[in-house]
Design a protein around this motif. Structure first.
Motif, PDB file in Angstrom:
ATOM      1  N   ASP A 188       0.814  -1.220   0.000  1.00  0.00           N
ATOM      2  CA  ASP A 188       0.000   0.000   0.000  1.00  0.00           C
ATOM      3  C   ASP A 188       0.850   1.275   0.000  1.00  0.00           C
ATOM      4  OD1 ASP A 188       1.078  -0.081   2.523  1.00  0.00           O
ATOM      5  OD2 ASP A 188      -0.826  -0.215   3.591  1.00  0.00           O
ATOM      6  N   HIS A 212      -3.472  -3.915   5.139  1.00  0.00           N
ATOM      7  CA  HIS A 212      -2.872  -2.741   4.492  1.00  0.00           C
ATOM      8  C   HIS A 212      -2.521  -1.774   5.624  1.00  0.00           C
ATOM      9  CE1 HIS A 212      -3.690  -3.991   0.401  1.00  0.00           C
ATOM     10  NE2 HIS A 212      -4.958  -4.227   0.704  1.00  0.00           N
ATOM     11  N   TRP A 296      -7.306   0.544   0.258  1.00  0.00           N
ATOM     12  CA  TRP A 296      -6.344   0.771   1.337  1.00  0.00           C
ATOM     13  C   TRP A 296      -6.893   1.627   2.473  1.00  0.00           C
ATOM     14  CZ3 TRP A 296      -1.825   2.412  -2.432  1.00  0.00           C
ATOM     15  CH2 TRP A 296      -1.479   1.311  -3.221  1.00  0.00           C
TER      16      TRP A 296
END
Length: 467
Positions: A188, A212, A296
């Motif tokens: 991410d 993430h 994310w």
């Protein structure tokens, strides 16, 4: 007065030899004098800018390992990579849920520090986060090994002259600094904050629970550095690809919390483009950014973008490209640079290949590459124009290097990331950022003909086979 024991003397001897081999010709801001350096060999300097109680609360706090937890840190271990273990209580964790760790390589003769963020991929579905997508997915999907910085893993330990202390032919002043290597395992760009569940599209494997967790990992690293090492006089944040993007998105936080006297940023091949809604031709990165914002958790209430917007006036969460001017205006004394190749086919493929039907369904590879590069030129041209108007943020845009799909100008060596039309090497740009005055160098190459006419490079060929 430090107590000098036979063991501390035995440990100091090889450090003195390494110091003699790697020491710069003259001292610079942040270096200790000769006598202090000798004292540091037997009584290592301690942290002098620890996390405050206020910094341990609120959104994205700087949390410490619990009392009694063994991080593995040996303050007197100089010139070797140390593995720093992070407990779950710090909020740090790899994508697969395994413990997060990072690496330091300490020196006794300076406070100056480079924070290098590792590059490699991004993910937002089962294939890319599980490792099935190979280099087009998340790096280290199975977590980070304790011996990650071994020479047996040259993709980390020898990745860039910035963090190779005795590089055989490329020199840069960070080779004399304390080094912090931040590995990448969340897919991410060090910016996300979301636990996602990805279903196997084939229905053969159980769902993948993926963290993430990049932003919280970075916060944990910053907290540990403040609690355990002296405040840097000079600090460079850098990395290539995802690491370059992560150095950009985290720079404001790093700069404010670590508080060096002088701060530098070099984003190598991790552009964060302006991508406004409504016109994918003008803003080709809009489909990608739309997806990763959701995947994310970037747009969550009190999430990463809101947090950054609160700490960096002028940054707009609706325009990620506003990072560059916001950093420029808020940190006028810092020197910052961005570099990538016009012919980069790696980051550009991430950015567009999976988002445009005409690219997915291109009749052949040449057509596909042409469509990708067309969009890359649109985004890069806008970014170049944006940076040209920022006095303390320079842009350096060479055309082509025949390794790693022309991706990352600063890996392996600085050579061949040149702008031959202007007799410029990447060294000139790096030195201008780190040592220059006035406006940061701005340069771009208009043709790739000279680059493609260079002689065959056996080293690059072998590395491409490995990649």
């Amino acid at each position: 007065m430090p107590v000098v024991t036979p063991w501390s003397l035995h440990r100091a001897v090889p450090a003195v030899l390494l110091l003699a081999l790697s020491a710069p010709a003259s001292a610079e801001l942040g270096d200790y004098n000769f006598w202090q350096t000798l004292s540091n060999l037997v009584s290592p300097p301690k942290a002098d800018n620890p996390v405050t109680p206020a910094q341990r609360t609120g959104p994205y706090p700087l949390l410490a390992n619990p009392a009694g937890f063994n991080s593995g840190f040996n303050p007197g271990n100089y010139y070797g990579w140390q593995t720093i273990q992070m407990a779950p209580q710090t909020g740090a964790v790899c994508g697969n849920g395994s413990p997060y760790k990072f690496f330091i390589n300490r020196v006794p003769n300076t406070r100056n520090t480079i924070i290098y963020l590792e590059g490699g991929g991004a993910c937002w579905d089962y294939a890319s986060c599980s490792g099935q997508s190979g280099i087009r997915g998340a790096r280290n999907p199975n977590g980070i090994a304790d011996d990650y910085m071994s020479l047996l893993n040259p993709g980390a330990s020898l990745v860039s002259p910035f963090v190779v202390r005795l590089h055989p032919w490329t020199r840069v002043k960070t080779q004399n600094w304390n080094m912090v290597y931040v590995p990448y395992c969340t897919g991410d760009i060090y910016s996300g904050d979301k636990v996602a569940v990805y279903e196997d599209p084939q229905g053969q494997q159980p769902p993948l629970v993926w963290h993430h967790n990049g932003l919280r990992n970075m916060r944990a690293v910053v907290g540990w550095l403040k609690d355990n090492l002296p405040r840097p006089t000079q600090m460079l944040a850098t990395g290539c690809s995802a690491g370059g993007a992560g150095s950009l998105t985290n720079y404001a936080n790093l700069r404010q919390d670590i508080a060096p006297n002088r701060g530098y940023l070099i984003n190598d091949s991790g552009p964060v483009y302006t991508a406004l809604a409504g016109d994918n031709q003008a803003y080709p990165s809009y489909p990608l950014q739309t997806l990763i914002r959701q995947a994310w958790g970037l747009d969550a209430a009190q999430g990463p973008l809101q947090y950054l917007q609160a700490r960096l006036p002028g940054f707009s969460s609706t325009d990620l490209g506003s990072l560059y001017p916001a950093l420029s205006s808020n940190l006028p004394g810092d020197r910052m640079g961005h570099t990538h190749f016009w012919q980069d086919l790696n980051y550009s493929s991430y950015s567009y290949e999976r988002f445009y039907p005409e690219i997915v369904n291109a009749p052949d590879q040449a057509t596909k590459e042409a469509l990708i590069k067309q969009r890359w030129r649109t985004d890069t041209s806008r970014l170049r124009g944006q940076l040209a108007n920022l006095g303390n943020v320079g842009g350096y845009f060479p055309q082509f290097r025949n390794v790693n799909e022309s991706h990352c100008t600063s890996i392996i060596e600085f050579a061949n990331s040149d702008i031959q039309e202007q007799n410029l090497e990447l060294d000139h740009f790096v030195s201008n950022v780190l040592d220059g005055t006035g406006q940061v160098l701005d340069a771009s190459e208009s043709s790739d003909v000279a680059d493609r006419n260079k002689p065959f490079n056996l080293l690059y060929y072998l590395l491409d086979q490995l990649l």
